[in-house]
Motif scaffolding. Sequence first.
Motif, PDB file in Angstrom:
ATOM      1  N   ILE A  77       0.857  -1.190   0.000  1.00 31.05           N
ATOM      2  CA  ILE A  77       0.000   0.000   0.000  1.00 31.05           C
ATOM      3  C   ILE A  77       0.889   1.235   0.000  1.00 31.05           C
ATOM      4  O   ILE A  77       1.760   1.366   0.859  1.00 31.05           O
ATOM      5  N   HIS A  80      -0.861   7.755   1.596  1.00 34.71           N
ATOM      6  CA  HIS A  80      -1.220   9.063   1.042  1.00 34.71           C
ATOM      7  C   HIS A  80      -0.545  10.178   1.841  1.00 34.71           C
ATOM      8  O   HIS A  80      -0.522  10.130   3.074  1.00 34.71           O
ATOM      9  N   TYR A  83      -2.661  12.183   4.912  1.00 35.83           N
ATOM     10  CA  TYR A  83      -2.663  11.739   6.314  1.00 35.83           C
ATOM     11  C   TYR A  83      -1.250  11.528   6.846  1.00 35.83           C
ATOM     12  O   TYR A  83      -0.996  11.728   8.021  1.00 35.83           O
ATOM     13  N   HIS A  95      -7.408   3.818   5.514  1.00 34.49           N
ATOM     14  CA  HIS A  95      -6.864   3.438   4.214  1.00 34.49           C
ATOM     15  C   HIS A  95      -6.422   1.968   4.235  1.00 34.49           C
ATOM     16  O   HIS A  95      -6.730   1.205   3.313  1.00 34.49           O
ATOM     17  N   LYS A  98      -9.419  -0.372   4.157  1.00 33.28           N
ATOM     18  CA  LYS A  98     -10.030  -0.386   2.825  1.00 33.28           C
ATOM     19  C   LYS A  98      -9.236  -1.294   1.899  1.00 33.28           C
ATOM     20  O   LYS A  98      -9.810  -2.115   1.172  1.00 33.28           O
ATOM     21  N   GLU A  99      -7.916  -1.182   1.933  1.00 28.98           N
ATOM     22  CA  GLU A  99      -7.057  -1.994   1.059  1.00 28.98           C
ATOM     23  C   GLU A  99      -7.113  -3.480   1.436  1.00 28.98           C
ATOM     24  O   GLU A  99      -7.027  -4.345   0.556  1.00 28.98           O
TER      25      GLU A  99
END
Length: 102
Positions: A77, A80, A83, A95, A98-99
């Motif tokens: 992953i 981002h 964050y 995140h 979700k992944e």
Amino acid sequence: MSKNILLICGSGASSGFMAASMRKAAKKQGLDYKIKARSESELGDYLDEIDALMVGPHLKAEYDAISQRVPERVTPILMHADYYSILDGAGAVAHLRKELGD
């Protein structure tokens, strides 16, 4: 179910702060996530024990090469900057979930 997560950055310093923030957020959400931070150079030492690899946004140029080094069962992953730059552990955990499909 417990998940082992490894965060990597250039030296391991900024990801160390991010990992601490993520551990707090995961604990608040009742998630059994074991979150460690290491430098990119130590990645090979941890590949056998992790479920997900979160890569610092400043390593974006190396992300493809890094993600090719991880076994198929490990989810790579790219974190981002929004964050990561403010050490928002809750944003990073969202995140991650979700992944992973958690």
